[in-house]
Design a protein around this motif. Sequence first.
Motif, PDB file in Angstrom:
ATOM      1  N   LYS A  28       0.771  -1.316   0.044  1.00 17.13           N
ATOM      2  CA  LYS A  28      -0.092   0.004   0.007  1.00 17.13           C
ATOM      3  C   LYS A  28       0.827   1.278  -0.005  1.00 17.13           C
ATOM      4  CE  LYS A  28      -0.869   0.334   4.968  1.00 17.13           C
ATOM      5  NZ  LYS A  28      -1.856   0.222   6.086  1.00 17.13           N
ATOM      6  N   GLY A  29       0.189   2.185  -0.573  1.00 19.55           N
ATOM      7  CA  GLY A  29       1.099   3.523  -0.815  1.00 19.55           C
ATOM      8  C   GLY A  29       1.892   4.073   0.565  1.00 19.55           C
ATOM      9  N   SER A  30       0.941   3.793   1.536  1.00 15.87           N
ATOM     10  CA  SER A  30       1.694   4.559   2.749  1.00 15.87           C
ATOM     11  C   SER A  30       2.985   3.936   3.092  1.00 15.87           C
ATOM     12  CB  SER A  30       0.826   4.446   3.828  1.00 15.87           C
ATOM     13  OG  SER A  30       0.395   3.076   4.190  1.00 15.87           O
ATOM     14  N   PHE A  31       3.408   2.525   2.704  1.00 14.26           N
ATOM     15  CA  PHE A  31       4.921   2.281   3.094  1.00 14.26           C
ATOM     16  C   PHE A  31       5.594   2.962   2.512  1.00 14.26           C
ATOM     17  CE2 PHE A  31       3.652  -2.603   3.494  1.00 14.26           C
ATOM     18  CZ  PHE A  31       2.729  -2.416   4.555  1.00 14.26           C
ATOM     19  N   ARG A  32       5.643   3.563   1.393  1.00 16.02           N
ATOM     20  CA  ARG A  32       6.812   4.288   0.976  1.00 16.02           C
ATOM     21  C   ARG A  32       6.654   5.494   1.494  1.00 16.02           C
ATOM     22  NH1 ARG A  32       7.460   5.148  -5.725  1.00 16.02           N
ATOM     23  NH2 ARG A  32       7.974   2.981  -5.258  1.00 16.02           N
ATOM     24  N   GLN A  33       5.737   6.271   1.838  1.00 19.30           N
ATOM     25  CA  GLN A  33       5.678   7.394   2.629  1.00 19.30           C
ATOM     26  C   GLN A  33       6.317   7.211   3.865  1.00 19.30           C
ATOM     27  OE1 GLN A  33       1.589   8.439   2.500  1.00 19.30           O
ATOM     28  NE2 GLN A  33       1.285   8.515   0.226  1.00 19.30           N
ATOM     29  N   GLU A  34       6.315   6.375   4.745  1.00 15.93           N
ATOM     30  CA  GLU A  34       6.802   6.019   5.891  1.00 15.93           C
ATOM     31  C   GLU A  34       8.062   5.412   6.101  1.00 15.93           C
ATOM     32  OE1 GLU A  34       3.834   3.685   7.817  1.00 15.93           O
ATOM     33  OE2 GLU A  34       2.001   5.127   7.640  1.00 15.93           O
ATOM     34  N   GLY A  35       8.407   4.922   4.772  1.00 16.07           N
ATOM     35  CA  GLY A  35      10.066   4.604   4.590  1.00 16.07           C
ATOM     36  C   GLY A  35      10.008   3.225   4.828  1.00 16.07           C
ATOM     37  N   ILE A  36       8.917   2.498   4.892  1.00 17.65           N
ATOM     38  CA  ILE A  36       9.059   1.062   5.124  1.00 17.65           C
ATOM     39  C   ILE A  36       9.294   0.085   3.932  1.00 17.65           C
ATOM     40  CG2 ILE A  36       7.263  -0.752   5.895  1.00 17.65           C
ATOM     41  CD1 ILE A  36       5.942   1.212   7.629  1.00 17.65           C
ATOM     42  N   LYS A  37      10.298  -0.645   3.939  1.00 17.78           N
ATOM     43  CA  LYS A  37      10.567  -1.615   2.698  1.00 17.78           C
ATOM     44  C   LYS A  37      10.439  -3.184   3.303  1.00 17.78           C
ATOM     45  CE  LYS A  37      14.046  -2.963  -0.464  1.00 17.78           C
ATOM     46  NZ  LYS A  37      12.920  -2.897  -1.599  1.00 17.78           N
ATOM     47  N   PRO A  38       9.222  -3.549   2.442  1.00 17.05           N
ATOM     48  CA  PRO A  38       8.938  -5.251   2.871  1.00 17.05           C
ATOM     49  C   PRO A  38      10.154  -5.832   2.448  1.00 17.05           C
ATOM     50  CG  PRO A  38       7.064  -4.127   1.467  1.00 17.05           C
ATOM     51  CD  PRO A  38       8.344  -3.284   1.502  1.00 17.05           C
ATOM     52  N   LEU A  39      10.531  -6.971   3.197  1.00 14.43           N
ATOM     53  CA  LEU A  39      11.691  -7.781   2.892  1.00 14.43           C
ATOM     54  C   LEU A  39      11.129  -9.217   3.030  1.00 14.43           C
ATOM     55  CD1 LEU A  39      14.146  -6.622   5.428  1.00 14.43           C
ATOM     56  CD2 LEU A  39      14.122  -6.193   3.171  1.00 14.43           C
ATOM     57  N   VAL A  40      11.873 -10.084   1.847  1.00 11.05           N
ATOM     58  CA  VAL A  40      11.722 -11.423   1.708  1.00 11.05           C
ATOM     59  C   VAL A  40      11.700 -12.046   3.114  1.00 11.05           C
ATOM     60  CG1 VAL A  40      12.358 -13.730   0.979  1.00 11.05           C
ATOM     61  CG2 VAL A  40      12.254 -11.756  -0.534  1.00 11.05           C
ATOM     62  N   GLY A  41      10.751 -12.884   3.454  1.00 11.53           N
ATOM     63  CA  GLY A  41      10.769 -13.518   5.194  1.00 11.53           C
ATOM     64  C   GLY A  41       9.744 -12.822   5.922  1.00 11.53           C
ATOM     65  N   ASP A  42       9.293 -11.474   5.649  1.00 13.19           N
ATOM     66  CA  ASP A  42       8.381 -10.863   6.156  1.00 13.19           C
ATOM     67  C   ASP A  42       7.032 -11.616   6.272  1.00 13.19           C
ATOM     68  OD1 ASP A  42       9.419  -8.473   7.265  1.00 13.19           O
ATOM     69  OD2 ASP A  42       9.321  -7.406   5.410  1.00 13.19           O
ATOM     70  N   ASN A  43       6.591 -11.878   7.858  1.00 14.12           N
ATOM     71  CA  ASN A  43       5.017 -12.123   7.935  1.00 14.12           C
ATOM     72  C   ASN A  43       4.206 -10.914   7.715  1.00 14.12           C
ATOM     73  OD1 ASN A  43       5.697 -14.747   8.501  1.00 14.12           O
ATOM     74  ND2 ASN A  43       6.497 -13.838  10.770  1.00 14.12           N
ATOM     75  N   VAL A  44       3.277 -11.035   6.691  1.00 18.25           N
ATOM     76  CA  VAL A  44       2.386  -9.805   6.541  1.00 18.25           C
ATOM     77  C   VAL A  44       0.989 -10.196   6.624  1.00 18.25           C
ATOM     78  CG1 VAL A  44       4.083  -9.010   4.953  1.00 18.25           C
ATOM     79  CG2 VAL A  44       2.507 -10.508   3.954  1.00 18.25           C
ATOM     80  N   LEU A  45       0.148  -9.057   6.413  1.00 18.40           N
ATOM     81  CA  LEU A  45      -1.200  -9.254   6.102  1.00 18.40           C
ATOM     82  C   LEU A  45      -1.649  -8.676   4.947  1.00 18.40           C
ATOM     83  CD1 LEU A  45      -2.612  -7.828   9.858  1.00 18.40           C
ATOM     84  CD2 LEU A  45      -2.223 -10.370   8.866  1.00 18.40           C
ATOM     85  N   ILE A  46      -2.343  -9.493   3.990  1.00 24.01           N
ATOM     86  CA  ILE A  46      -2.759  -9.153   2.773  1.00 24.01           C
ATOM     87  C   ILE A  46      -4.439  -8.786   2.633  1.00 24.01           C
ATOM     88  CG2 ILE A  46      -0.597  -9.894   1.849  1.00 24.01           C
ATOM     89  CD1 ILE A  46      -2.198 -12.216   0.586  1.00 24.01           C
ATOM     90  N   ARG A  47      -4.804  -8.137   1.667  1.00 19.14           N
ATOM     91  CA  ARG A  47      -5.914  -7.868   1.184  1.00 19.14           C
ATOM     92  C   ARG A  47      -6.340  -8.421  -0.184  1.00 19.14           C
ATOM     93  NH1 ARG A  47      -8.855  -3.467  -1.185  1.00 19.14           N
ATOM     94  NH2 ARG A  47      -7.029  -2.329  -0.450  1.00 19.14           N
ATOM     95  N   ILE A  48      -7.324  -9.629  -0.296  1.00 22.26           N
ATOM     96  CA  ILE A  48      -7.518  -9.991  -1.520  1.00 22.26           C
ATOM     97  C   ILE A  48      -7.988  -9.093  -2.553  1.00 22.26           C
ATOM     98  CG2 ILE A  48      -8.296 -12.278  -2.785  1.00 22.26           C
ATOM     99  CD1 ILE A  48      -5.826 -12.548  -0.686  1.00 22.26           C
ATOM    100  N   LEU A  49      -7.762  -8.771  -3.604  1.00 17.88           N
ATOM    101  CA  LEU A  49      -8.074  -8.067  -4.846  1.00 17.88           C
ATOM    102  C   LEU A  49      -8.881  -8.868  -5.784  1.00 17.88           C
ATOM    103  CD1 LEU A  49      -5.460  -5.062  -5.254  1.00 17.88           C
ATOM    104  CD2 LEU A  49      -7.337  -5.166  -3.627  1.00 17.88           C
ATOM    105  N   ASP A  50      -8.340  -9.871  -6.066  1.00 16.62           N
ATOM    106  CA  ASP A  50      -9.005 -10.509  -7.058  1.00 16.62           C
ATOM    107  C   ASP A  50      -8.732 -12.120  -6.939  1.00 16.62           C
ATOM    108  OD1 ASP A  50      -9.379 -12.131  -9.630  1.00 16.62           O
ATOM    109  OD2 ASP A  50      -9.386 -10.129 -10.596  1.00 16.62           O
TER     110      ASP A  50
END
Length: 296
Positions: A28-50
Amino acid sequence: MRGKIIKGIAGFYYVWAEDGRLYECKAKGSFRQEGIKPLVGDNVLIRILDSDRLLGSMEEICPRKNELIRPAVANVDQAMVIFAMTEPEPNLNLLDRFLIMMEWQGVETVICFSKQDMVDSEEERRLTSVYEKCANRVLTFSNPEKTGIDQVRTCLEGKTTVLAGPSGVGKSSLVNQIYPQAASETGEVSEKIGRGRHTTRHSELYRIGENSFLFDTPGFSSLKLPDIPKEELRRYFTEFLPYEGKCRYMGCSHIHEPGCVIKEEGKICRSRYRNYVQMYEELAEQEKRRNRRNKK
């Protein structure tokens, strides 16, 4: 839905979700604004779009256990570094740099020397004896002979391990021995992104067993030292530690001082000591450059 990032390329993240499917996600766009970079190995929450096209949006990154700089991955229990015993000849300076990097990041390291079948037992023992003093474990294996693979596999059980090393040392072959499904899973991601299947250009994460995960990372041929004071470098050469405080001078750098136990007693491997001196001088030069910049 919860998931884990297994690969990230050009702003797209491929997430194995708890429903057992692979989703292509954008952060989501706010990641870049907040300087957050996802990494391989991260546990995440996703929203299904399709659901049919397996597209999603990454909504949140769960708290990390740790975060490595090189290779850039998250939530690691141990590092396993692969170097060949021959063809190519092991670059021990590069190996020592990797050990320092992992020690600095607080990650235990297992050293694996590949191509065991191409050297005699004397050369194998020479290499392993040096590094048994400074690593968590030292293993040897041969992909063609399939010797030592079971030891490697046992070492990976119940842990999340980052696999690293220079190109051409048999790293990808080892992954295929331990986890044959890697080729098909890499192909599944490659089909989505239109890239080749067999060359590791980016970090990838495989689930190789119950609570066992393996990062395969791109090969490297150089490694910059972490930004540590030169006076602290000796603490990262763990075979120096038994001699701490036994030199003539307190705080001995083990470089120029007389009465230095490390230099004079010959108990430290010469190649390790030479690499220590080179790295000490490199850190000293970096420090001088920083000081000059700060004065301007």
